[in-house]
Design an enzyme around this catalytic site. Structure first.
Site, short mmCIF file in Angstrom:
data_model
loop_
_atom_site.label_atom_id
_atom_site.label_comp_id
_atom_site.label_asym_id
_atom_site.label_seq_id
_atom_site.Cartn_x
_atom_site.Cartn_y
_atom_site.Cartn_z
N GLY A 46 0.78 -1.23 0.00
CA GLY A 46 0.00 0.00 0.00
C GLY A 46 0.81 1.29 0.00
O GLY A 46 0.41 2.28 -0.59
N ASP A 104 -5.02 2.74 10.56
CA ASP A 104 -6.45 2.49 10.71
C ASP A 104 -6.68 1.96 12.13
O ASP A 104 -6.68 2.75 13.08
CB ASP A 104 -6.89 1.51 9.61
CG ASP A 104 -8.39 1.27 9.57
OD1 ASP A 104 -9.13 2.05 10.17
OD2 ASP A 104 -8.82 0.30 8.93
N SER A 105 -6.80 0.64 12.32
CA SER A 105 -6.94 0.10 13.68
C SER A 105 -5.57 -0.02 14.35
O SER A 105 -5.47 -0.29 15.53
CB SER A 105 -7.59 -1.28 13.62
OG SER A 105 -6.70 -2.20 13.03
N THR A 108 -1.50 -3.56 12.27
CA THR A 108 -0.26 -3.84 11.56
C THR A 108 0.92 -3.16 12.25
O THR A 108 1.94 -3.80 12.54
CB THR A 108 -0.35 -3.31 10.11
OG1 THR A 108 -1.61 -3.71 9.56
CG2 THR A 108 0.78 -3.84 9.26
N ASP A 164 -5.76 -0.21 -1.78
CA ASP A 164 -6.54 -1.09 -2.65
C ASP A 164 -7.83 -1.56 -2.00
O ASP A 164 -8.00 -1.48 -0.78
CB ASP A 164 -5.72 -2.32 -3.01
CG ASP A 164 -5.56 -3.27 -1.82
OD1 ASP A 164 -5.11 -2.81 -0.75
OD2 ASP A 164 -5.90 -4.46 -1.95
P1 IMP Z 1 -4.57 -1.29 10.37
O1 IMP Z 1 -6.02 -1.47 10.68
O2 IMP Z 1 -4.08 0.05 10.85
O3 IMP Z 1 -3.73 -2.43 10.87
O4 IMP Z 1 -4.47 -1.28 8.79
C1 IMP Z 1 -3.94 -2.40 8.14
C2 IMP Z 1 -3.89 -2.23 6.66
O5 IMP Z 1 -5.22 -2.32 6.17
C3 IMP Z 1 -3.38 -0.90 6.15
O6 IMP Z 1 -1.98 -0.84 6.08
C4 IMP Z 1 -4.01 -0.91 4.76
O7 IMP Z 1 -3.21 -1.64 3.87
C5 IMP Z 1 -5.34 -1.59 5.01
N1 IMP Z 1 -6.41 -0.59 5.15
C6 IMP Z 1 -6.93 -0.05 6.28
N2 IMP Z 1 -7.88 0.86 5.99
C7 IMP Z 1 -7.96 0.90 4.63
C8 IMP Z 1 -8.74 1.67 3.71
O8 IMP Z 1 -9.58 2.53 4.04
N3 IMP Z 1 -8.53 1.41 2.39
C9 IMP Z 1 -7.62 0.50 1.94
N4 IMP Z 1 -6.86 -0.23 2.77
C10 IMP Z 1 -7.03 -0.03 4.11
MG MG Z 2 -0.64 -1.26 4.49
#
Ligand code: IMP
Ligand code: MG
Length: 213
Positions: A46, A104-105, A108, A164
């Site tokens: 991403g 986001d959450s 990662t 994506d």
């Molecule tokens: P996390 O929830 O912060 O662990 O996000 C994990 C991964 O989910 C991010 O690095 C993105 O690759 C993907 N992701 C989270 N939110 C979005 C979104 O709104 N659009 C696309 N990919 C997302």
């Molecule tokens: Mg990502």
């Protein structure tokens, strides 16, 4: 009948806004690491576009670019992140700038950052193109020296500029909100994915620019 469609054109974050913000962040990192070495560690897939663009714009002759890949999402559903590609560089004693697409959450990043910190970098910094500040984060703090964001956005599922939906739409130069479109009696109803409140963010603008939908 229901299908997934993107928000129209450049309506969310335009390619010009992304370029301008990337350049401002590059200036910031040019100053931050002046005279020092730097490992830019871009999280695939991403953040690839954003990370490579930053690497082009940061003026530092002692920069090395490396990549890491985690897998954490299928469609719009989260899964436990797994290391798919490990960084090649030994980061012990070096300045590391992790480049992510979105906070986001934070699932990662909550796995990745402590692993990197354990390897003893001199500095561990994080830049994420996007943040969703209203989403509940799995951890409050990440083990790093500095965090910068490109843009803070409402809790919407967005695509483009590397982000994506099931592998699609990464190539968009701008960032768009994915909508679910249903058709009833010939009328189209557009509902942004992740429809929770609030639809507009007005506070929390201490770091990064705000975008609303
Ligand atoms: P996390 O929830 O912060 O662990 O996000 C994990 C991964 O989910 C991010 O690095 C993105 O690759 C993907 N992701 C989270 N939110 C979005 C979104 O709104 N659009 C696309 N990919 C997302
Ligand atoms: Mg990502």
């Amino acid at each position: 009948m229901s299908e997934l469609r993107l928000g129209s054109g450049e309506d969310f974050i335009s390619s010009a806004e992304i370029a301008e913000r990337t350049s401002a962040l590059a200036d910031y990192y040019t100053d931050l690491y002046r005279g020092e070495d730097l490992v830019i560690l871009t999280v695939l897939k991403g953040a690839a576009r954003f990370g490579l663009n930053l690497g082009t714009m940061i003026r530092n002759p002692k920069t090395v670019e490396d990549f890491v890949r985690m897998k954490s999402m299928e469609g719009t559903t989260q899964h436990e992140p797994v290391y798919l590609i490990e960084p090649e560089e030994n980061i012990k004693g070096r300045n590391v700038l992790v480049v992510e697409d979105i906070d986001d959450s934070r699932t990662t990043l909550s796995k990745l950052m402590p692993r990197l910190r354990d390897q003893g970098p001199a500095r561990l910094d994080l830049v994420s193109l996007l943040d969703k500040p209203t989403v509940e984060k799995v951890v409050e703090d990440l083990p790093c020296d500095d965090i910068e964001y490109g843009f803070k956005i409402a809790d919407r599922f967005v695509v483009g500029h590397g982000l994506d939906w099931n592998g699609l739409h990464r190539g968009l130069a701008h960032i768009s909100v994915a909508h679910n479109v249903s058709i009833e009696d010939g009328e189209e109803y557009w509902v942004p994915l992740v429809p929770e409140e609030p639809s507009r963010i007005t506070s929390n603008s201490d770091s990064g620019f705000m975008a609303s939908v």
